[in-house]
Design a protein around this motif. Structure first.
Motif, PDB file in Angstrom:
ATOM      1  N   ILE A   3       8.447  -7.287  16.148  1.00  0.00           N
ATOM      2  CA  ILE A   3       8.314  -8.139  14.304  1.00  0.00           C
ATOM      3  C   ILE A   3       9.111  -7.539  13.600  1.00  0.00           C
ATOM      4  O   ILE A   3       9.040  -6.655  13.433  1.00  0.00           O
ATOM      5  N   THR A   4       9.015  -8.512  12.407  1.00  0.00           N
ATOM      6  CA  THR A   4       9.679  -8.760  11.243  1.00  0.00           C
ATOM      7  C   THR A   4       8.879  -8.263  10.652  1.00  0.00           C
ATOM      8  O   THR A   4       7.907  -9.866  10.362  1.00  0.00           O
ATOM      9  N   SER A   5       8.048  -7.311   9.557  1.00  0.00           N
ATOM     10  CA  SER A   5       7.110  -8.052   8.066  1.00  0.00           C
ATOM     11  C   SER A   5       7.642  -7.430   7.225  1.00  0.00           C
ATOM     12  O   SER A   5       7.778  -6.178   6.771  1.00  0.00           O
ATOM     13  N   GLN A   6       7.531  -8.138   5.641  1.00  0.00           N
ATOM     14  CA  GLN A   6       8.299  -7.550   5.102  1.00  0.00           C
ATOM     15  C   GLN A   6       9.184  -7.074   4.802  1.00  0.00           C
ATOM     16  O   GLN A   6       9.904  -5.634   4.397  1.00  0.00           O
ATOM     17  N   GLY A   7      10.445  -7.033   5.203  1.00  0.00           N
ATOM     18  CA  GLY A   7      11.653  -6.481   5.653  1.00  0.00           C
ATOM     19  C   GLY A   7      11.818  -5.277   6.366  1.00  0.00           C
ATOM     20  O   GLY A   7      12.821  -4.567   6.602  1.00  0.00           O
ATOM     21  N   GLU A   8      10.822  -4.939   7.738  1.00  0.00           N
ATOM     22  CA  GLU A   8      10.681  -4.007   8.052  1.00  0.00           C
ATOM     23  C   GLU A   8      10.476  -4.741   9.767  1.00  0.00           C
ATOM     24  O   GLU A   8       9.772  -5.172  10.151  1.00  0.00           O
ATOM     25  N   GLU A   9      11.204  -3.727  10.549  1.00  0.00           N
ATOM     26  CA  GLU A   9      10.979  -3.675  11.546  1.00  0.00           C
ATOM     27  C   GLU A   9       9.364  -2.333  12.577  1.00  0.00           C
ATOM     28  O   GLU A   9       9.452  -2.013  11.846  1.00  0.00           O
ATOM     29  N   GLU A 124      -8.362   7.535   0.588  1.00  0.00           N
ATOM     30  CA  GLU A 124      -9.418   6.471   0.077  1.00  0.00           C
ATOM     31  C   GLU A 124      -9.269   5.946  -1.593  1.00  0.00           C
ATOM     32  O   GLU A 124      -8.661   6.650  -2.590  1.00  0.00           O
ATOM     33  N   PRO A 125      -8.880   4.497  -1.713  1.00  0.00           N
ATOM     34  CA  PRO A 125     -10.113   3.527  -0.488  1.00  0.00           C
ATOM     35  C   PRO A 125      -8.407   3.309  -0.130  1.00  0.00           C
ATOM     36  O   PRO A 125      -8.580   2.274   1.603  1.00  0.00           O
ATOM     37  N   SER A 126      -7.185   3.422   0.369  1.00  0.00           N
ATOM     38  CA  SER A 126      -6.040   3.428   0.799  1.00  0.00           C
ATOM     39  C   SER A 126      -4.908   4.048   1.288  1.00  0.00           C
ATOM     40  O   SER A 126      -4.850   5.067   0.456  1.00  0.00           O
ATOM     41  N   PHE A 127      -4.154   3.124   1.743  1.00  0.00           N
ATOM     42  CA  PHE A 127      -2.735   4.889   1.766  1.00  0.00           C
ATOM     43  C   PHE A 127      -1.843   3.307   2.242  1.00  0.00           C
ATOM     44  O   PHE A 127      -1.526   3.317   3.402  1.00  0.00           O
ATOM     45  N   CYS A 128      -0.923   4.014   0.921  1.00  0.00           N
ATOM     46  CA  CYS A 128       0.348   3.033   1.337  1.00  0.00           C
ATOM     47  C   CYS A 128       1.919   3.600   0.872  1.00  0.00           C
ATOM     48  O   CYS A 128       2.130   5.025   0.847  1.00  0.00           O
ATOM     49  N   LEU A 129       2.838   2.750   1.926  1.00  0.00           N
ATOM     50  CA  LEU A 129       4.057   3.582   2.541  1.00  0.00           C
ATOM     51  C   LEU A 129       4.742   2.549   2.619  1.00  0.00           C
ATOM     52  O   LEU A 129       4.172   1.095   2.656  1.00  0.00           O
ATOM     53  N   GLY A 130       6.223   1.979   1.616  1.00  0.00           N
ATOM     54  CA  GLY A 130       6.352   1.200   2.188  1.00  0.00           C
ATOM     55  C   GLY A 130       5.925  -0.092   0.929  1.00  0.00           C
ATOM     56  O   GLY A 130       6.280   0.066   0.302  1.00  0.00           O
ATOM     57  N   PRO A 131       6.284  -1.026   2.169  1.00  0.00           N
ATOM     58  CA  PRO A 131       5.968  -2.316   1.731  1.00  0.00           C
ATOM     59  C   PRO A 131       4.953  -2.475   2.161  1.00  0.00           C
ATOM     60  O   PRO A 131       3.525  -3.628   1.419  1.00  0.00           O
ATOM     61  N   PHE A 132       3.962  -1.591   2.717  1.00  0.00           N
ATOM     62  CA  PHE A 132       2.051  -1.793   3.411  1.00  0.00           C
ATOM     63  C   PHE A 132       1.259  -0.905   2.701  1.00  0.00           C
ATOM     64  O   PHE A 132       1.231  -0.115   1.881  1.00  0.00           O
ATOM     65  N   CYS A 133       0.119  -1.464   2.624  1.00  0.00           N
ATOM     66  CA  CYS A 133      -0.791  -0.481   2.080  1.00  0.00           C
ATOM     67  C   CYS A 133      -2.003  -0.578   3.037  1.00  0.00           C
ATOM     68  O   CYS A 133      -2.326  -1.729   3.471  1.00  0.00           O
ATOM     69  N   PHE A 134      -2.348   0.819   3.788  1.00  0.00           N
ATOM     70  CA  PHE A 134      -3.324   0.474   4.673  1.00  0.00           C
ATOM     71  C   PHE A 134      -4.534   0.892   4.029  1.00  0.00           C
ATOM     72  O   PHE A 134      -4.861   1.848   3.488  1.00  0.00           O
ATOM     73  N   ILE A 135      -5.942  -0.278   4.534  1.00  0.00           N
ATOM     74  CA  ILE A 135      -7.060  -0.300   3.800  1.00  0.00           C
ATOM     75  C   ILE A 135      -7.598  -0.841   4.699  1.00  0.00           C
ATOM     76  O   ILE A 135      -7.709  -1.308   6.020  1.00  0.00           O
ATOM     77  N   TYR A 147       1.648  -5.457   0.446  1.00  0.00           N
ATOM     78  CA  TYR A 147       1.224  -6.204   1.822  1.00  0.00           C
ATOM     79  C   TYR A 147      -0.187  -4.936   2.623  1.00  0.00           C
ATOM     80  O   TYR A 147       0.240  -4.245   3.164  1.00  0.00           O
ATOM     81  N   PRO A 148      -1.163  -6.072   2.522  1.00  0.00           N
ATOM     82  CA  PRO A 148      -2.047  -4.635   3.566  1.00  0.00           C
ATOM     83  C   PRO A 148      -2.625  -5.041   4.576  1.00  0.00           C
ATOM     84  O   PRO A 148      -2.392  -5.961   5.250  1.00  0.00           O
ATOM     85  N   ILE A 149      -2.372  -3.948   4.969  1.00  0.00           N
ATOM     86  CA  ILE A 149      -2.892  -4.398   6.567  1.00  0.00           C
ATOM     87  C   ILE A 149      -4.335  -3.344   6.375  1.00  0.00           C
ATOM     88  O   ILE A 149      -4.530  -2.543   6.778  1.00  0.00           O
TER      89      ILE A 149
END
Length: 212
Positions: A3-9, A124-135, A147-149
């Motif tokens: 899929i494509t999300s936030q302009g990335e595959e 902690e609390p997150s890891f951000c990469l490109g347009p995404f932020c993992f939390i 964009y949080p994941i």
């Protein structure tokens, strides 16, 4: 499924994993290693093979995508040190060339020294990469422009079959404001999510990932 999300595959894998090809990052959530050993210590008869099975699935994903980094988006370890985590330590030695990243979740309570000994990099609390932020939880705590994941809730979706039987599957959730990863561990329950008009749900079936 791609899929494509936030302009990335993004690749949604039926083994409940997310792969970001641009960043060579494999991401999972809610691994819960040590959960079966923790239950056995409490006197419940839980098979000792559960954690090993999850690690075998993870090995297959690493072989499939050959990532530079593996991100665990919270709840990597279910409780304290136990025999399941000793198995993980031996398993980890196969992948010294891969960076292991952990976004700490509510169950991740080991000491800094324990994580360092296993060559796990803590965020902690997150890891951000490109347009995404993992939390792991609470997407509102991420940087607003990203964009949080998240994980944590173990999302699932119910599908009604042709014979009106109701089947429940883990799922990936992609909403307008954030996404939620399925729990990677097979030893978890499911929390039903119900998509709205501008949201996408991808059910993880035994054979493939399908949008519902």
């Amino acid at each position: 499924m791609t899929i494509t999300s936030q302009g990335e595959e993004l690749i949604l894998d039926k083994e409940r994993a997310l792969y970001l090809p641009k960043h060579q990052l494999l991401a999972i959530s809610d691994l819960h290693l040590g959960k079966s050993a923790h239950f056995r210590q409490a006197g419940l008869q839980v098979p000792a093979t559960i954690g090993l099975s999850d690690l075998q699935r993870l090995s297959l994903l690493i072989e499939k995508y050959d990532p530079k980094a593996l991100l665990i988006n919270g709840d990597m370890f279910h409780h304290g040190l136990n025999t399941d985590i000793e198995i993980f330590e031996r398993w980890r030695m196969q992948y010294h060339h891969i960076k292991f990243l952990l976004v700490k979740g509510n169950h991740d309570k080991l000491t800094v020294a324990d994580y360092e000994a296993m060559h796990i990099e803590i965020h902690e609390p997150s890891f951000c990469l490109g347009p995404f932020c993992f939390i792991h939880d609470a997407p509102q705590n991420t940087k607003e422009e990203l964009y949080p994941i998240s994980g944590h809730v173990h999302p699932g979706v119910s599908i009604v079959g042709k014979a009106k039987q109701r089947l429940k599957f883990p799922c990936f959730y992609f909403g307008k404001k954030h996404a939620i990863l399925p729990a990677f561990s097979l030893f978890t329950g499911l929390y039903n999510v119900y998509p709205k008009a501008d949201e996408r749900i991808f059910a993880v079936t035994p054979k493939n990932v399908v949008e519902v």
